[in-house]
Design an enzyme around this catalytic site. Structure first.
Site, PDB file in Angstrom:
ATOM      1  N   LYS A   1     -15.696  -8.354   4.136  1.00  0.00           N
ATOM      2  CA  LYS A   1     -14.535  -8.790   4.911  1.00  0.00           C
ATOM      3  C   LYS A   1     -14.767  -8.566   6.401  1.00  0.00           C
ATOM      4  CE  LYS A   1     -11.060  -7.612   1.377  1.00  0.00           C
ATOM      5  NZ  LYS A   1      -9.977  -6.670   1.024  1.00  0.00           N
TER       6      LYS A   1
ATOM      7  N   HIS B   1       0.839  -1.207   0.000  1.00  0.00           N
ATOM      8  CA  HIS B   1       0.000   0.000   0.000  1.00  0.00           C
ATOM      9  C   HIS B   1       0.872   1.255   0.000  1.00  0.00           C
ATOM     10  CE1 HIS B   1      -3.109  -2.611   2.309  1.00  0.00           C
ATOM     11  NE2 HIS B   1      -3.629  -2.389   1.112  1.00  0.00           N
TER      12      HIS B   1
ATOM     13  N   SER C   1      -3.064  -7.898   2.717  1.00  0.00           N
ATOM     14  CA  SER C   1      -3.299  -7.757   4.155  1.00  0.00           C
ATOM     15  C   SER C   1      -3.787  -9.071   4.756  1.00  0.00           C
ATOM     16  CB  SER C   1      -4.344  -6.666   4.414  1.00  0.00           C
ATOM     17  OG  SER C   1      -3.871  -5.422   3.977  1.00  0.00           O
TER      18      SER C   1
ATOM     19  N   ARG D   1      -2.133  -5.632  -8.389  1.00  0.00           N
ATOM     20  CA  ARG D   1      -0.994  -6.537  -8.185  1.00  0.00           C
ATOM     21  C   ARG D   1      -0.825  -7.517  -9.316  1.00  0.00           C
ATOM     22  NH1 ARG D   1      -3.256  -8.199  -2.422  1.00  0.00           N
ATOM     23  NH2 ARG D   1      -5.042  -8.133  -3.815  1.00  0.00           N
TER      24      ARG D   1
HETATM   25  O1  PNS Z   1      -8.913  -2.905   0.295  1.00  0.00           O
HETATM   26  P1  PNS Z   1     -10.212  -3.362  -0.329  1.00  0.00           P
HETATM   27  O2  PNS Z   1     -11.003  -4.204   0.653  1.00  0.00           O
HETATM   28  O3  PNS Z   1     -10.037  -4.019  -1.653  1.00  0.00           O
HETATM   29  O4  PNS Z   1     -11.042  -2.025  -0.602  1.00  0.00           O
HETATM   30  C1  PNS Z   1     -12.394  -2.090  -1.033  1.00  0.00           C
HETATM   31  C2  PNS Z   1     -13.104  -0.763  -0.682  1.00  0.00           C
HETATM   32  C3  PNS Z   1     -13.049  -0.529   0.821  1.00  0.00           C
HETATM   33  C4  PNS Z   1     -12.387   0.385  -1.403  1.00  0.00           C
HETATM   34  C5  PNS Z   1     -14.558  -0.867  -1.179  1.00  0.00           C
HETATM   35  O5  PNS Z   1     -15.189  -1.953  -0.534  1.00  0.00           O
HETATM   36  C6  PNS Z   1     -15.334   0.432  -0.937  1.00  0.00           C
HETATM   37  O6  PNS Z   1     -15.208   1.365  -1.701  1.00  0.00           O
HETATM   38  N1  PNS Z   1     -16.128   0.475   0.174  1.00  0.00           N
HETATM   39  C7  PNS Z   1     -16.883   1.649   0.541  1.00  0.00           C
HETATM   40  C8  PNS Z   1     -18.379   1.460   0.178  1.00  0.00           C
HETATM   41  C9  PNS Z   1     -18.593   1.603  -1.316  1.00  0.00           C
HETATM   42  O7  PNS Z   1     -18.432   2.667  -1.887  1.00  0.00           O
HETATM   43  N2  PNS Z   1     -18.975   0.469  -1.966  1.00  0.00           N
HETATM   44  C10 PNS Z   1     -19.245   0.445  -3.389  1.00  0.00           C
HETATM   45  C11 PNS Z   1     -17.986   0.125  -4.171  1.00  0.00           C
HETATM   46  S1  PNS Z   1     -18.301   0.126  -5.931  1.00  0.00           S
END
Ligand code: PNS
Length: 163
Positions: free
Chosen positions: A41, A17, A127, A90
């Site tokens: 998650k 990150h 992670s 990645r």
């Molecule tokens: O590190 P991650 O888990 O891949 O990140 C995913 C994350 C947190 C960026 C995504 O789940 C997110 O944007 N969550 C906030 C709620 C939201 O906007 N959901 C719609 C995504 S299209």
């Protein structure tokens, strides 16, 4: 001022990150790390703990800040005048998931996503693997910042037979 957001679960923040965030900080005037909940998650660290760990890990980069938000990422972007979302890519296996979210965020509020290739040295790093390896006492010292390493060691449960 050109602002971008690096969103993620950051449970915990890793050197992969940080590599993406450092490079993004050279491309934008301001970069915000947004620690968000991913509904699919379950977490090891609380959001507050992730914020502290992320702040500590990026304190050497002057134009990067850390924030959290409990709603949609695109609403955070609109509320904070942020024009771009940056996510690390990645491997090809990340692509479907990232593309779907990028297109949804574009459809929802017209916010663009830039997918930044991670350094090959970090292409295996996640992670979730860090959490698992640290849990069983494996060495993750090359993969996470020192503050995260300390917290992971404090939570390690290795050594017993378990159930
Ligand atoms: O590190 P991650 O888990 O891949 O990140 C995913 C994350 C947190 C960026 C995504 O789940 C997110 O944007 N969550 C906030 C709620 C939201 O906007 N959901 C719609 C995504 S299209």
């Amino acid at each position: 001022m050109r602002k971008a957001v690096c969103p993620g679960s950051f449970d915990p923040i890793t050197n992969g990150h940080i590599d993406v965030i450092e490079r993004a900080s050279g491309l934008f005037d301001q970069v915000v790390i947004a620690v968000l909940a991913n509904s699919s998650k379950t977490g090891l660290f609380s959001i507050d703990e992730r914020l502290v760990l992320a702040k500590d890990a990026i304190s050497h980069i002057p134009n990067v800040t850390v924030d959290t938000w409990s709603g949609l990422l695109v609403d955070y972007c609109k509320a904070n005048n942020i024009g771009a979302i940056i996510k690390g890519l990645r491997a090809v296996s990340d692509f479907d998931y990232e593309l779907q979210m990028a297109q949804m965020n574009l459809q929802l509020k017209g916010v663009d996503t830039l997918l930044m290739a991670t350094k090959p040295a970090y292409s295996f790093l996640s992670s979730s693997l860090v959490r698992e390896i640290a849990r069983y006492g494996g060495d993750v010292s090359a993969l996470v910042p020192v503050g995260v390493l300390k917290e992971l060691k404090a939570r390690s449960t290795h050594g017993g037979k378990g159930n």
